[in-house]
Structures are given as structure tokens and as C-alpha cells.
Enzyme design. Sequence first.
Site, PDB file in Angstrom:
ATOM      1  N   SER A 292     -12.859  31.780 -17.818  1.00 12.21           N
ATOM      2  CA  SER A 292     -11.922  32.473 -16.810  1.00 12.21           C
ATOM      3  C   SER A 292     -10.951  31.820 -16.075  1.00 12.21           C
ATOM      4  O   SER A 292     -10.213  32.336 -15.344  1.00 12.21           O
ATOM      5  CB  SER A 292     -12.767  33.180 -15.704  1.00 12.21           C
ATOM      6  OG  SER A 292     -13.662  34.116 -16.396  1.00 12.21           O
ATOM      7  N   GLY A 293     -10.801  30.427 -16.611  1.00 11.11           N
ATOM      8  CA  GLY A 293      -9.835  29.486 -15.913  1.00 11.11           C
ATOM      9  C   GLY A 293     -10.563  28.401 -15.246  1.00 11.11           C
ATOM     10  O   GLY A 293      -9.906  27.817 -14.286  1.00 11.11           O
ATOM     11  N   THR A 294     -12.022  27.996 -15.297  1.00  9.49           N
ATOM     12  CA  THR A 294     -12.655  27.200 -14.760  1.00  9.49           C
ATOM     13  C   THR A 294     -12.013  25.803 -14.494  1.00  9.49           C
ATOM     14  O   THR A 294     -11.827  25.316 -13.550  1.00  9.49           O
ATOM     15  CB  THR A 294     -13.845  27.188 -15.476  1.00  9.49           C
ATOM     16  OG1 THR A 294     -14.547  28.111 -15.994  1.00  9.49           O
ATOM     17  CG2 THR A 294     -15.019  26.503 -14.314  1.00  9.49           C
TER      18      THR A 294
ATOM     19  N   TRP B 240      -9.024  24.778 -15.031  1.00  5.58           N
ATOM     20  CA  TRP B 240      -7.578  24.912 -14.194  1.00  5.58           C
ATOM     21  C   TRP B 240      -8.264  24.908 -12.627  1.00  5.58           C
ATOM     22  O   TRP B 240      -7.728  23.918 -11.894  1.00  5.58           O
ATOM     23  CB  TRP B 240      -6.964  26.140 -14.648  1.00  5.58           C
ATOM     24  CG  TRP B 240      -5.648  26.189 -13.836  1.00  5.58           C
ATOM     25  CD1 TRP B 240      -5.071  25.366 -13.402  1.00  5.58           C
ATOM     26  CD2 TRP B 240      -4.832  27.512 -14.017  1.00  5.58           C
ATOM     27  NE1 TRP B 240      -3.819  25.684 -12.873  1.00  5.58           N
ATOM     28  CE2 TRP B 240      -3.460  27.167 -13.373  1.00  5.58           C
ATOM     29  CE3 TRP B 240      -5.220  28.822 -14.312  1.00  5.58           C
ATOM     30  CZ2 TRP B 240      -2.550  27.907 -13.298  1.00  5.58           C
ATOM     31  CZ3 TRP B 240      -3.995  29.771 -14.252  1.00  5.58           C
ATOM     32  CH2 TRP B 240      -2.767  29.365 -13.598  1.00  5.58           C
TER      33      TRP B 240
ATOM     34  N   HIS C  20     -21.482  28.704 -13.475  1.00  2.00           N
ATOM     35  CA  HIS C  20     -21.205  30.125 -13.802  1.00  2.00           C
ATOM     36  C   HIS C  20     -22.152  31.100 -13.363  1.00  2.00           C
ATOM     37  O   HIS C  20     -22.208  32.150 -14.105  1.00  2.00           O
ATOM     38  CB  HIS C  20     -21.493  30.084 -15.630  1.00  2.00           C
ATOM     39  CG  HIS C  20     -19.971  29.369 -16.062  1.00  2.00           C
ATOM     40  ND1 HIS C  20     -18.587  29.378 -15.624  1.00  2.00           N
ATOM     41  CD2 HIS C  20     -20.165  28.437 -17.263  1.00  2.00           C
ATOM     42  CE1 HIS C  20     -18.218  28.871 -16.556  1.00  2.00           C
ATOM     43  NE2 HIS C  20     -18.786  28.126 -17.389  1.00  2.00           N
TER      44      HIS C  20
ATOM     45  N   ARG D  67     -10.872  36.710 -14.200  1.00  2.49           N
ATOM     46  CA  ARG D  67      -9.701  36.976 -15.401  1.00  2.49           C
ATOM     47  C   ARG D  67     -10.070  38.274 -16.446  1.00  2.49           C
ATOM     48  O   ARG D  67     -11.268  38.813 -16.424  1.00  2.49           O
ATOM     49  CB  ARG D  67      -9.900  35.936 -16.566  1.00  2.49           C
ATOM     50  CG  ARG D  67      -8.882  35.725 -17.271  1.00  2.49           C
ATOM     51  CD  ARG D  67      -8.893  34.459 -18.092  1.00  2.49           C
ATOM     52  NE  ARG D  67      -7.570  34.301 -18.856  1.00  2.49           N
ATOM     53  CZ  ARG D  67      -7.668  33.466 -19.791  1.00  2.49           C
ATOM     54  NH1 ARG D  67      -8.883  32.792 -20.515  1.00  2.49           N
ATOM     55  NH2 ARG D  67      -6.642  33.299 -20.803  1.00  2.49           N
TER      56      ARG D  67
ATOM     57  N   TYR E 135      -7.009  35.043 -12.125  1.00  5.88           N
ATOM     58  CA  TYR E 135      -6.245  33.938 -13.134  1.00  5.88           C
ATOM     59  C   TYR E 135      -5.057  34.542 -13.229  1.00  5.88           C
ATOM     60  O   TYR E 135      -3.934  33.475 -13.031  1.00  5.88           O
ATOM     61  CB  TYR E 135      -6.962  34.071 -14.357  1.00  5.88           C
ATOM     62  CG  TYR E 135      -6.376  33.380 -15.496  1.00  5.88           C
ATOM     63  CD1 TYR E 135      -6.873  31.887 -15.848  1.00  5.88           C
ATOM     64  CD2 TYR E 135      -5.371  33.840 -16.477  1.00  5.88           C
ATOM     65  CE1 TYR E 135      -6.331  31.117 -16.904  1.00  5.88           C
ATOM     66  CE2 TYR E 135      -4.693  32.772 -17.388  1.00  5.88           C
ATOM     67  CZ  TYR E 135      -5.267  31.538 -17.787  1.00  5.88           C
ATOM     68  OH  TYR E 135      -4.658  30.945 -18.654  1.00  5.88           O
TER      69      TYR E 135
ATOM     70  N   LYS F  18      -4.455  28.449 -25.215  1.00  8.63           N
ATOM     71  CA  LYS F  18      -3.207  28.857 -24.930  1.00  8.63           C
ATOM     72  C   LYS F  18      -2.724  29.036 -23.667  1.00  8.63           C
ATOM     73  O   LYS F  18      -1.554  29.094 -23.284  1.00  8.63           O
ATOM     74  CB  LYS F  18      -3.055  30.470 -25.632  1.00  8.63           C
ATOM     75  CG  LYS F  18      -2.774  30.228 -27.030  1.00  8.63           C
ATOM     76  CD  LYS F  18      -2.258  31.621 -27.502  1.00  8.63           C
ATOM     77  CE  LYS F  18      -1.850  31.889 -28.949  1.00  8.63           C
ATOM     78  NZ  LYS F  18      -1.592  33.035 -29.443  1.00  8.63           N
TER      79      LYS F  18
HETATM   80  S1  PPS Z   1     -15.128  27.165 -19.270  1.00 12.69           S
HETATM   81  O1  PPS Z   1     -15.735  26.726 -20.723  1.00 12.69           O
HETATM   82  O2  PPS Z   1     -15.682  28.149 -19.050  1.00 12.69           O
HETATM   83  O3  PPS Z   1     -15.020  25.990 -18.495  1.00 12.69           O
HETATM   84  O4  PPS Z   1     -13.580  27.749 -19.574  1.00 12.69           O
HETATM   85  P1  PPS Z   1     -12.283  27.906 -18.813  1.00 12.69           P
HETATM   86  O5  PPS Z   1     -11.672  26.674 -18.345  1.00 12.69           O
HETATM   87  O6  PPS Z   1     -13.088  28.760 -17.780  1.00 12.69           O
HETATM   88  O7  PPS Z   1     -11.532  28.874 -19.729  1.00 12.69           O
HETATM   89  C1  PPS Z   1     -10.735  28.316 -20.564  1.00 12.69           C
HETATM   90  C2  PPS Z   1      -9.169  29.239 -20.516  1.00 12.69           C
HETATM   91  O8  PPS Z   1      -8.642  28.737 -19.771  1.00 12.69           O
HETATM   92  C3  PPS Z   1      -7.039  28.104 -20.098  1.00 12.69           C
HETATM   93  N1  PPS Z   1      -6.740  26.876 -19.247  1.00 12.69           N
HETATM   94  C4  PPS Z   1      -5.680  27.104 -18.512  1.00 12.69           C
HETATM   95  N2  PPS Z   1      -4.870  28.064 -18.140  1.00 12.69           N
HETATM   96  C5  PPS Z   1      -4.004  27.954 -17.396  1.00 12.69           C
HETATM   97  N3  PPS Z   1      -3.725  26.497 -16.846  1.00 12.69           N
HETATM   98  C6  PPS Z   1      -4.542  25.653 -17.064  1.00 12.69           C
HETATM   99  N4  PPS Z   1      -4.388  24.506 -16.543  1.00 12.69           N
HETATM  100  C7  PPS Z   1      -5.645  25.882 -17.909  1.00 12.69           C
HETATM  101  N5  PPS Z   1      -6.648  25.163 -18.506  1.00 12.69           N
HETATM  102  C8  PPS Z   1      -7.102  25.724 -19.373  1.00 12.69           C
HETATM  103  C9  PPS Z   1      -7.771  27.850 -21.541  1.00 12.69           C
HETATM  104  O9  PPS Z   1      -6.569  27.520 -22.442  1.00 12.69           O
HETATM  105  C10 PPS Z   1      -8.487  28.920 -22.069  1.00 12.69           C
HETATM  106  O10 PPS Z   1      -7.984  30.233 -22.056  1.00 12.69           O
HETATM  107  P2  PPS Z   1      -7.255  30.694 -23.542  1.00 12.69           P
HETATM  108  O11 PPS Z   1      -6.915  32.145 -23.378  1.00 12.69           O
HETATM  109  O12 PPS Z   1      -8.481  30.534 -24.609  1.00 12.69           O
HETATM  110  O13 PPS Z   1      -6.093  29.825 -23.911  1.00 12.69           O
END
Ligand code: PPS
Length: 286
Positions: free
Chosen positions: A26-28, A30, A88, A111, A177, A246
Site C-alpha cells: 500500500s506504499g509502506t 514510501w 501490517h 491504497r 496513497y 512502478k
Molecule cells: S511492502 O512489501 O508492503 O513494504 O510494500 P509497499 O512499500 O507497501 O508497496 C510497494 C508499492 O509501493 C510503491 N512505492 C512507491 N510509490 C510511490 N513513491 C515511493 N517512494 C514508493 N516506493 C515504493 C512500489 O512501487 C509498489 O507499488 P507498485 O504498484 O508495485 O509499483
Amino acid sequence: LRATLTFQKHFKAIDSDIILATMPKSGTTWLKALAFSIVNRNNHSVDESPLLFSNPHYLVPFLEMHLYKDGNIPDIDAMPCPRILATHLPYQFLPSTILDCSNCRIIYLCRNPLDVFTSTLHFVLQNRFASRPLASLDVPFEEFCQGIYPYGPFWDHCLGYWNASLKNPQKVLFLKYEDLKKDINSSVKKIADFLGYPLSAEEEEAGLVEEIATLCSFENLKNLNCNKEGEIQTVFRAKHNSFFRKGEVGDWVNLVPPSMANRLEKLMQEKFGESGLTLDIHGNSV
Ligand code: PPS
């Protein structure tokens, strides 16, 4: 399960603790980077940030998946304060010490479930958790719709934190997100205010909000050597680069057919009911 039970039994929250909670994908990563940079901005300038040398998952470790893995009891009191920790776990499963600790704060990042589903499948394939490529989306999608997903049903996870944020907005901040993508500068300020680390007028004038947003941006983090190479071992082994795929809103269109998307949209409407929680799925809030 063992790690979660150990965490629930042994963790003692203190007032300065910051807990970042998310459903996987979900953007963890980030949110970890943002909270770490905001809180530690007086310890390191942006151009000397530890984020430039370490994957965010080392700087803000997961509780049940990392610190307490295998039933380990970490010396968490030795961590510098404020401790920024991630989980989580659903709200209902957080140890009561977190809920009862009056000043400890929780930030939840939610997200669009179709992007969560899509991101999860790519993550599984990239890290070879599945032994062979998916023959069809039917089974994983059906499971997602039935709530069979790591950490439980998507809607229960969101609603647990959503309801807690309505009941106690000083303690739980609920973020999306998609809102961070839309306006990261306002989101940086919102997180800083909520955590009790507001940016001063001087800091804002000096451009610190933008600097933090840029440091934590997908493009910047993805291209750092520390995130291009290496692996992290939590309860599983994952490549650092698999946390940066992405980073877009709506990439599910490249994987999920409209019929499945419509089904999930209806399911979310039904599950969220009158809760007041809306998530943007098709560019509409449901
Ligand atoms: S985890 O394994 O639960 O910690 O993964 P998580 O970080 O929650 O999710 C990974 C998705 O977040 C995208 N991502 C980002 N988006 C925007 N900005 C930043 N800085 C960022 N860092 C990671 C990452 O690309 C994964 O999404 P998808 O759609 O697969 O690209």
C-alpha cells in the site's frame, strides 16, 4: 503467527513511539521514508540522509515481520527515540500497549485495492515466492475477494484503522496513497503536524518540504544503489528493488480486466457501507 504472538506479548509501547501501519503493497516503503525523514530532519541534512545508503525497511523495521521474527525478543529499548516502527497487522490485532499508550501515534496508509492486488502479484513473481508464472488471475482474484490475503480481508484492515481514526483522530491518522501522489507537499506537512514535528515557517521558506518530498520520491529512491542491489531477510527474503516497481496510481488496468474491477468496486461499496470511507477505484470514489 509465532512472531505476531511474541510481538503482542512482549512489546511495550512508549509515548514517543510512532507506528506505521499498512496492508502489504500500500506504499509502506514510501511512508517509512517520509516519516523517517520528517522526524530525523534535525539529525541529518537531506543530502546526508541515511536513506541515501539504506533501504527504508532497515531504518524503520517491521515489528512482527522483522524484529520479532522467529519468536525473537529484540532489545527494543536500545533503539533511539522516537522509535519509528512498522506493522501490517490489522488494528484489532495491535497489542493493547500501543492502544493504551496515550501519546504513541499511528499512521495508516491505504491504497486502491486493485493496485494493492496488482502490486502483490508482481512482488510475488519478482521474488519467486511462486514457483511458476501465474496461469490465470482467477484464483488469486477470487481469494482476494473472499478476504484470503496476507493480514486478512482488505476491507476489514482499512475499516479497522478508519474507524479508529474517526474515534481518536489525535492518535490515528488515516492517509491514502493516491492523496500522497496528488499532493505530496501537503501530505509531508500533514504527517509532520500529526507526529508533533511541524515544519517551521523558516523551514518551509527554505524549501524543506520539497526537499523531503524529493528525497522520498519513487524516482529518487528507486535509483539509489542501496535500493537497486541487495536483499532483505525478514520472514521472507525480498530483493530491495522489488519494493520499487512502478509507483503509479491505476497500474491495475494493465493486469485486471474490467469485469473483475467492477466486481471489486461493488464489493468495496458493500463492505464500506455507511462507514464514510471512500476509495478511488475507477477515478470515482466508492
Ligand atoms: S511492502 O512489501 O508492503 O513494504 O510494500 P509497499 O512499500 O507497501 O508497496 C510497494 C508499492 O509501493 C510503491 N512505492 C512507491 N510509490 C510511490 N513513491 C515511493 N517512494 C514508493 N516506493 C515504493 C512500489 O512501487 C509498489 O507499488 P507498485 O504498484 O508495485 O509499483
